[in-house]
Write a protein that holds these residues in place. Structure first.
Motif, PDB file in Angstrom:
ATOM      1  N   ALA A  33      10.688   9.356  -1.887  1.00 58.41           N
ATOM      2  CA  ALA A  33      10.075   8.290  -2.687  1.00 58.41           C
ATOM      3  C   ALA A  33       9.086   7.410  -1.914  1.00 58.41           C
ATOM      4  CB  ALA A  33      11.168   7.426  -3.330  1.00 58.41           C
ATOM      5  N   PRO A  34       9.399   6.964  -0.680  1.00 56.94           N
ATOM      6  CA  PRO A  34       8.432   6.107   0.022  1.00 56.94           C
ATOM      7  C   PRO A  34       7.065   6.752   0.229  1.00 56.94           C
ATOM      8  CG  PRO A  34      10.584   5.947   1.046  1.00 56.94           C
ATOM      9  CD  PRO A  34      10.670   7.084   0.055  1.00 56.94           C
ATOM     10  N   GLN A  35       7.036   8.078   0.399  1.00 60.20           N
ATOM     11  CA  GLN A  35       5.754   8.766   0.555  1.00 60.20           C
ATOM     12  C   GLN A  35       4.915   8.631  -0.709  1.00 60.20           C
ATOM     13  OE1 GLN A  35       4.519  13.158   2.003  1.00 60.20           O
ATOM     14  NE2 GLN A  35       5.669  13.154   0.088  1.00 60.20           N
ATOM     15  N   TYR A  36       5.541   8.826  -1.874  1.00 59.01           N
ATOM     16  CA  TYR A  36       4.808   8.737  -3.140  1.00 59.01           C
ATOM     17  C   TYR A  36       4.400   7.298  -3.433  1.00 59.01           C
ATOM     18  CZ  TYR A  36       7.334  13.160  -3.341  1.00 59.01           C
ATOM     19  OH  TYR A  36       7.859  14.389  -3.021  1.00 59.01           O
ATOM     20  N   VAL A  37       5.219   6.355  -3.003  1.00 57.96           N
ATOM     21  CA  VAL A  37       4.870   4.940  -3.154  1.00 57.96           C
ATOM     22  C   VAL A  37       3.618   4.628  -2.330  1.00 57.96           C
ATOM     23  CG1 VAL A  37       5.581   2.587  -2.561  1.00 57.96           C
ATOM     24  CG2 VAL A  37       7.175   4.104  -3.744  1.00 57.96           C
ATOM     25  N   ALA A  38       3.568   5.147  -1.107  1.00 61.78           N
ATOM     26  CA  ALA A  38       2.400   4.916  -0.239  1.00 61.78           C
ATOM     27  C   ALA A  38       1.128   5.455  -0.890  1.00 61.78           C
ATOM     28  CB  ALA A  38       2.617   5.570   1.119  1.00 61.78           C
ATOM     29  N   LEU A  39       1.257   6.582  -1.580  1.00 59.66           N
ATOM     30  CA  LEU A  39       0.102   7.166  -2.271  1.00 59.66           C
ATOM     31  C   LEU A  39      -0.278   6.362  -3.509  1.00 59.66           C
ATOM     32  CD1 LEU A  39       1.175  10.901  -1.958  1.00 59.66           C
ATOM     33  CD2 LEU A  39      -0.971   9.971  -1.081  1.00 59.66           C
ATOM     34  N   GLU A  40       0.711   6.054  -4.346  1.00 59.32           N
ATOM     35  CA  GLU A  40       0.440   5.374  -5.620  1.00 59.32           C
ATOM     36  C   GLU A  40       0.009   3.926  -5.454  1.00 59.32           C
ATOM     37  OE1 GLU A  40       0.434   6.510  -9.054  1.00 59.32           O
ATOM     38  OE2 GLU A  40       0.068   8.193  -7.717  1.00 59.32           O
ATOM     39  N   LYS A  41       0.541   3.243  -4.465  1.00 57.75           N
ATOM     40  CA  LYS A  41       0.209   1.834  -4.237  1.00 57.75           C
ATOM     41  C   LYS A  41      -1.050   1.652  -3.390  1.00 57.75           C
ATOM     42  CE  LYS A  41       3.427  -0.162  -6.600  1.00 57.75           C
ATOM     43  NZ  LYS A  41       3.083  -1.008  -7.778  1.00 57.75           N
ATOM     44  N   GLY A  42      -1.624   2.759  -2.970  1.00 53.94           N
ATOM     45  CA  GLY A  42      -2.880   2.679  -2.213  1.00 53.94           C
ATOM     46  C   GLY A  42      -2.718   2.245  -0.773  1.00 53.94           C
ATOM     47  N   PHE A  43      -1.503   2.395  -0.215  1.00 50.89           N
ATOM     48  CA  PHE A  43      -1.287   1.955   1.162  1.00 50.89           C
ATOM     49  C   PHE A  43      -2.071   2.806   2.157  1.00 50.89           C
ATOM     50  CE2 PHE A  43       3.172   0.355  -0.252  1.00 50.89           C
ATOM     51  CZ  PHE A  43       2.574  -0.759  -0.831  1.00 50.89           C
ATOM     52  N   PHE A  44      -2.215   4.108   1.873  1.00 53.18           N
ATOM     53  CA  PHE A  44      -3.024   4.959   2.741  1.00 53.18           C
ATOM     54  C   PHE A  44      -4.500   4.571   2.633  1.00 53.18           C
ATOM     55  CE2 PHE A  44       0.519   8.168   2.120  1.00 53.18           C
ATOM     56  CZ  PHE A  44       0.918   8.182   3.450  1.00 53.18           C
ATOM     57  N   THR A  93      10.676   1.429  -8.462  1.00 50.26           N
ATOM     58  CA  THR A  93      10.329   2.602  -7.651  1.00 50.26           C
ATOM     59  C   THR A  93      10.172   3.829  -8.533  1.00 50.26           C
ATOM     60  OG1 THR A  93      11.463   1.740  -5.687  1.00 50.26           O
ATOM     61  CG2 THR A  93      11.089   4.112  -5.774  1.00 50.26           C
ATOM     62  N   ALA A  94      11.095   4.002  -9.490  1.00 52.94           N
ATOM     63  CA  ALA A  94      11.035   5.151 -10.392  1.00 52.94           C
ATOM     64  C   ALA A  94       9.734   5.172 -11.182  1.00 52.94           C
ATOM     65  CB  ALA A  94      12.228   5.131 -11.340  1.00 52.94           C
ATOM     66  N   ARG A  95       9.311   4.017 -11.682  1.00 51.44           N
ATOM     67  CA  ARG A  95       8.051   3.947 -12.441  1.00 51.44           C
ATOM     68  C   ARG A  95       6.864   4.276 -11.551  1.00 51.44           C
ATOM     69  NH1 ARG A  95      10.624  -0.479 -15.054  1.00 51.44           N
ATOM     70  NH2 ARG A  95       9.700  -1.968 -13.584  1.00 51.44           N
ATOM     71  N   THR A  96       6.925   3.864 -10.304  1.00 56.11           N
ATOM     72  CA  THR A  96       5.813   4.100  -9.377  1.00 56.11           C
ATOM     73  C   THR A  96       5.660   5.572  -9.027  1.00 56.11           C
ATOM     74  OG1 THR A  96       6.080   1.882  -8.426  1.00 56.11           O
ATOM     75  CG2 THR A  96       4.860   3.492  -7.114  1.00 56.11           C
ATOM     76  N   ILE A  97       6.779   6.258  -8.819  1.00 51.61           N
ATOM     77  CA  ILE A  97       6.705   7.662  -8.391  1.00 51.61           C
ATOM     78  C   ILE A  97       6.692   8.640  -9.564  1.00 51.61           C
ATOM     79  CG2 ILE A  97       7.901   7.056  -6.254  1.00 51.61           C
ATOM     80  CD1 ILE A  97      10.393   8.467  -7.337  1.00 51.61           C
ATOM     81  N   ALA A  98       6.794   8.125 -10.774  1.00 50.65           N
ATOM     82  CA  ALA A  98       6.858   8.987 -11.969  1.00 50.65           C
ATOM     83  C   ALA A  98       5.732  10.020 -12.057  1.00 50.65           C
ATOM     84  CB  ALA A  98       6.892   8.123 -13.227  1.00 50.65           C
ATOM     85  N   PRO A  99       4.473   9.696 -11.662  1.00 49.52           N
ATOM     86  CA  PRO A  99       3.404  10.704 -11.754  1.00 49.52           C
ATOM     87  C   PRO A  99       3.680  11.977 -10.958  1.00 49.52           C
ATOM     88  CG  PRO A  99       2.468   8.518 -11.451  1.00 49.52           C
ATOM     89  CD  PRO A  99       3.942   8.380 -11.245  1.00 49.52           C
ATOM     90  N   TYR A 100       4.593  11.914  -9.995  1.00 46.54           N
ATOM     91  CA  TYR A 100       4.908  13.095  -9.182  1.00 46.54           C
ATOM     92  C   TYR A 100       6.074  13.893  -9.766  1.00 46.54           C
ATOM     93  CZ  TYR A 100       1.793  10.786  -5.970  1.00 46.54           C
ATOM     94  OH  TYR A 100       0.677  10.188  -5.420  1.00 46.54           O
ATOM     95  N   PHE A 101       6.638  13.364 -10.857  1.00 45.20           N
ATOM     96  CA  PHE A 101       7.772  14.028 -11.508  1.00 45.20           C
ATOM     97  C   PHE A 101       7.563  13.972 -13.025  1.00 45.20           C
ATOM     98  CE2 PHE A 101       9.124  12.254  -7.473  1.00 45.20           C
ATOM     99  CZ  PHE A 101       9.770  13.312  -6.871  1.00 45.20           C
ATOM    100  N   LYS A 102       6.470  14.571 -13.471  1.00 48.32           N
ATOM    101  CA  LYS A 102       6.052  14.457 -14.874  1.00 48.32           C
ATOM    102  C   LYS A 102       7.035  15.091 -15.851  1.00 48.32           C
ATOM    103  CE  LYS A 102       1.156  14.044 -13.754  1.00 48.32           C
ATOM    104  NZ  LYS A 102      -0.206  14.645 -13.849  1.00 48.32           N
ATOM    105  N   ASP A 103       7.831  16.042 -15.378  1.00 44.50           N
ATOM    106  CA  ASP A 103       8.787  16.702 -16.269  1.00 44.50           C
ATOM    107  C   ASP A 103      10.189  16.097 -16.177  1.00 44.50           C
ATOM    108  OD1 ASP A 103       6.823  18.499 -17.110  1.00 44.50           O
ATOM    109  OD2 ASP A 103       7.225  19.855 -15.436  1.00 44.50           O
ATOM    110  N   THR A 104      10.299  14.964 -15.469  1.00 42.22           N
ATOM    111  CA  THR A 104      11.605  14.333 -15.278  1.00 42.22           C
ATOM    112  C   THR A 104      11.659  13.001 -16.016  1.00 42.22           C
ATOM    113  OG1 THR A 104      11.742  15.330 -13.067  1.00 42.22           O
ATOM    114  CG2 THR A 104      13.273  13.548 -13.553  1.00 42.22           C
TER     115      THR A 104
END
Length: 336
Positions: free
Chosen positions: A45-56, A260-271
């Protein structure tokens, strides 16, 4: 008339320069970094958060993520130059070191600090779960030499079970196909990551009865690593990368599982969202997500103990041989 024309020309020149300066400020140069993740899991999850929140992006990095299913495939992609950074179990860096690689693979930022798999039973177990009940069962395991399998065997041995003598152990199924094999009827027990474990519970295909993460203790389970030569040429970018990961780690610890779940949701579209929430909550409750990217020596020694128990360690490897904590420590110091 001349003065008026001159004033217009000066004004136009000022506007032109201002526009040029504005354009330069708006087009921030970025550096591409290609990540290969060993699997797609809420465990990361933290990896996807870094991507979605624009931390990178805030660090000036354009990160490209791909899933390279399985530790062997992920390491092959890293060594061949198909990716720049691998997110995979720390044991893979030890395997490369044991083979005498001239360009060692270095762990530079820890993402998870416990095994992320859960023991799933096909049948619902009435009363308290007893590990003794696994004896003589058909166990759908993970790839030999992979961290899930080694941590699983370590846990079984701790409870007096010889995985190769007391179980019918199945290990010939590709990592990406293990969940499907269990769903189709193979095995009485299986090790699964989230969100698959929660999905099977909802669908009535299995029941989570124990956590290998809780049982096997703290260890550098999943780590960002890269080749030593890449670090030597890209120290500034490796530091930026680590800064973004640490910021995401802090964010996950400071926000609710729902956020966190809402933030990473784009990486789990079928979940479904409720499955994501329960998965994040389960990992938070057992301390799976590392709060710091620093690899601790005690956890490293536990990793070596687990590998030694599995017969996969030729000799104990000092952390300095395959771990570079300088970037992680700098990230923590900048954002304590």
């Amino acid at each position: 008339m001349f003065i008026k024309r001159y004033s217009v020309l000066v004004l136009a020149l000022i506007l032109l320069i201002a526009g040029a300066l504005s354009g330069c400020g708006g087009s921030k140069e970025t550096t591409k970094v290609r990540i290969g993740e060993v699997t797609r899991s809420v465990f990361y999850a933290p990896q996807y958060v870094a991507l979605e929140k624009g931390f990178f992006k805030d660090e000036g990095l354009d990160v490209e993520l791909q899933t390279t299913a399985g530790g062997d495939k992920t390491m092959t992609a890293l060594l061949s130059g198909a990716i720049d950074v691998a997110l995979v179990g720390a044991e893979t860096s030890i395997y490369v070191y044991q083979q005498g690689a001239e360009d060692p693979v270095m762990n530079f930022a820890q993402l998870t600090q416990r095994d992320g798999t859960f023991l799933v039973s096909r049948e619902e177990i009435s009363g308290d779960f007893e590990w003794e009940g696994l004896k003589n069962s058909v166990f759908l395991g993970q790839r030999k030499g992979g961290m899930p399998q080694m941590a699983g065997e370590f846990t079984l041995k701790k409870h007096g079970i010889d995985p190769h003598a007391d179980l019918e152990l199945i290990q010939n199924i590709e990592f990406a196909n293990i969940a499907a094999a269990f769903a189709s009827g193979t095995g009485q027990y299986v090790q699964l990551f989230e969100p698959q474990a929660s999905i099977f519970e909802r669908e009535g295909k299995g029941h989570v009865v124990a956590s290998f993460g809780t049982e096997s203790g703290r260890l550098p389970y999943t780590v960002f690593m890269t080749k030593g030569s890449y670090i030597n040429k890209n120290k500034e970018n490796v530091q930026k990368f680590t800064n973004a990961i640490h910021k995401a780690q802090r964010w996950v610890q400071e926000h609710t599982p729902e956020e966190t779940a809402r933030t990473i949701a784009p990486y789990f579209k079928d979940t479904d969202e409720d499955i994501l929430i329960s998965s994040v909550k389960r990992y938070l409750e057992q301390g799976s997500y590392a709060e710091s990217p620093v690899l601790e020596e005690e956890a490293w020694n536990n990793l070596l103990d687990i590998m030694e128990s599995a017969g996969e360690l030729k000799e104990r490897v000092e952390p300095a041989k395959v771990v570079d904590n300088s970037f992680a420590k700098a990230a923590v110091k900048a954002n304590p």
